[in-house]
Design an enzyme around this catalytic site. Structure first.
Site, PDB file in Angstrom:
ATOM      1  N   GLU A 224      -7.018   4.639   8.080  1.00 44.56           N
ATOM      2  CA  GLU A 224      -6.401   6.157   7.470  1.00 44.56           C
ATOM      3  C   GLU A 224      -7.831   5.963   6.549  1.00 44.56           C
ATOM      4  OE1 GLU A 224      -3.026   4.782   5.045  1.00 44.56           O
ATOM      5  OE2 GLU A 224      -2.098   4.448   7.426  1.00 44.56           O
TER       6      GLU A 224
ATOM      7  N   GLU B 240      -5.303  -4.970  10.176  1.00 41.86           N
ATOM      8  CA  GLU B 240      -4.617  -4.307  10.174  1.00 41.86           C
ATOM      9  C   GLU B 240      -4.343  -3.992  12.130  1.00 41.86           C
ATOM     10  OE1 GLU B 240      -2.228  -3.005   6.612  1.00 41.86           O
ATOM     11  OE2 GLU B 240      -4.251  -1.720   6.750  1.00 41.86           O
TER      12      GLU B 240
ATOM     13  N   ASN C 207       0.706  -1.424   0.158  1.00 42.19           N
ATOM     14  CA  ASN C 207      -0.055   0.132  -0.172  1.00 42.19           C
ATOM     15  C   ASN C 207       1.059   1.069   0.022  1.00 42.19           C
ATOM     16  OD1 ASN C 207      -2.204   2.133   0.730  1.00 42.19           O
ATOM     17  ND2 ASN C 207      -2.074   0.992   2.468  1.00 42.19           N
TER      18      ASN C 207
ATOM     19  N   GLY D 150       2.538   1.926  11.165  1.00 51.87           N
ATOM     20  CA  GLY D 150       3.221   2.930  10.363  1.00 51.87           C
ATOM     21  C   GLY D 150       3.681   3.692  11.932  1.00 51.87           C
TER      22      GLY D 150
ATOM     23  N   SER E 236       3.313  -2.606  10.278  1.00 46.27           N
ATOM     24  CA  SER E 236       5.217  -2.550  10.225  1.00 46.27           C
ATOM     25  C   SER E 236       5.301  -4.158   9.968  1.00 46.27           C
ATOM     26  CB  SER E 236       5.437  -2.537  12.045  1.00 46.27           C
ATOM     27  OG  SER E 236       4.686  -0.667  11.709  1.00 46.27           O
TER      28      SER E 236
ATOM     29  N   HIS F 138      -9.655   0.450   4.817  1.00 46.93           N
ATOM     30  CA  HIS F 138      -7.881   1.154   5.383  1.00 46.93           C
ATOM     31  C   HIS F 138      -8.693   2.189   6.546  1.00 46.93           C
ATOM     32  CE1 HIS F 138      -4.222   1.953   6.232  1.00 46.93           C
ATOM     33  NE2 HIS F 138      -4.474   1.356   5.436  1.00 46.93           N
TER      34      HIS F 138
ATOM     35  N   LYS G 255       0.064   4.235  -0.251  1.00 52.88           N
ATOM     36  CA  LYS G 255      -0.811   5.281   0.031  1.00 52.88           C
ATOM     37  C   LYS G 255      -0.764   6.418  -0.239  1.00 52.88           C
ATOM     38  CE  LYS G 255      -0.095   3.450   4.918  1.00 52.88           C
ATOM     39  NZ  LYS G 255       0.074   3.586   6.073  1.00 52.88           N
TER      40      LYS G 255
HETATM   41  C1  PEP Z   1      -0.195   0.203   5.506  1.00 56.05           C
HETATM   42  O1  PEP Z   1      -0.379   0.905   5.304  1.00 56.05           O
HETATM   43  O2  PEP Z   1      -1.620  -1.244   5.675  1.00 56.05           O
HETATM   44  C2  PEP Z   1       0.547  -0.889   6.884  1.00 56.05           C
HETATM   45  C3  PEP Z   1       0.293  -1.476   6.953  1.00 56.05           C
HETATM   46  O3  PEP Z   1       1.334   0.223   7.446  1.00 56.05           O
HETATM   47  P1  PEP Z   1       3.289   0.110   7.929  1.00 56.05           P
HETATM   48  O4  PEP Z   1       3.258  -1.336   6.897  1.00 56.05           O
HETATM   49  O5  PEP Z   1       3.925   0.661   7.231  1.00 56.05           O
HETATM   50  O6  PEP Z   1       2.626  -0.252   9.111  1.00 56.05           O
END
Ligand code: PEP
Length: 249
Positions: free
Chosen positions: A96, A166, A10, A172, A212, A94, A12
């Site tokens: 976000e 997630e 992703n 992040g 992460s 997601h 973003k």
């Molecule tokens: C994500 O954007 O779905 C995500 C898991 O980000 P990260 O791997 O940076 O934690």
């Protein structure tokens, strides 16, 4: 779709179109193991360049879509536009989008229906915030997201869905759920799929972990029985890191 190993990136709101294209081309050159599906989730304006350079090994996802196919929705992109372009997947729900754009389960259910009716596959995200994890009520929280966002579908529609768990506290932040925490939640998600849709549908569902994921932890997380891969943010922006994650199954 039958259960698959999936490494989904992703991006973003990162990379220019040219940077994204370079990243995509670099991934396309990678010798992707035949039992791994690789997907990249790119910003809308990148999608036509990626589709023009499409490589069978690397599927293309949008990061969002509207629930109508056309209309007076300034600034929005519809699922029929994505399908017409040749995009394969759309990421929906997601954290976000849920947090910064107030996308709730009812809205996501509508987006999901619209995406499926345009033959897009969907990566449907769920996951709890830190206070819910601290209170120990994460299973009920995630169950509600899935019941309200996804469980109106019938079993035959699940073949075009991938679920991404997630935990928001791990996105992040550099903090990863432990392999046991990931496995526990994935097994729980599979159990509620089993209750609702039966064991064949539950066993066929690919459930990704996100939060992460990096080359250093991917192997252990992906090695958990109910973890079928990852949705990867930061580490998907570096070709070498993402290739390493693709090779972690
Ligand atoms: C994500 O954007 O779905 C995500 C898991 O980000 P990260 O791997 O940076 O934690």
């Amino acid at each position: 779709m039958a259960r698959k190993n999936i490494a989904a990136g992703n991006w973003k709101m990162n990379t220019t179109v040219n940077e994204g294209l370079d990243l995509y081309k670099s991934l396309s050159e990678h010798d992707v193991p035949s039992d791994v599906t690789v997907i990249v989730g790119a910003p809308f304006i990148h999608l036509s360049s990626l589709v023009a350079n499409k490589h069978d090994n690397i599927k293309i996802a949008a990061q969002n879509c509207h629930f109508e196919n056309s209309g007076a929705y300034t600034g929005e992109i519809s699922p029929s536009m994505l399908a017409d372009l040749g995009v394969d997947y759309v990421i929906l729900g997601h954290s976000e989008r849920r947090e910064y754009f107030n996308e709730g389960n009812d809205l996501l259910a509508k987006k999901l229906n619209a995406a499926l009716s345009n033959d897009l596959s969907v990566i449907f995200c769920c996951g709890e915030p830190l206070e819910i994890r601290k209170a120990g009520t994460q299973n009920a929280y995630v169950a509600k997201q899935l019941e309200e966002g996804l469980f109106h579908l019938d079993a035959s529609q699940l073949k075009d869905i991938v679920i991404a768990y997630e935990p928001i506290w791990a996105i992040g932040t550099g903090e990863t759920a432990s392999p046991e925490q990931a496995q526990d939640m994935h097994a729980f998600i599979r159990s509620i799929l089993d209750q609702k849709y039966g064991s064949d549908a539950a066993q066929d569902m690919s459930i990704l972990y996100g939060g992460s994921v990096k080359p250093a932890n991917a192997k252990e997380i992906f090695g958990q029985e109910d973890v079928d891969g990852g949705l990867v943010g930061g580490a998907s922006l570096k070709a070498d890191m993402f290739k390493n994650i693709i090779d972690s199954f």
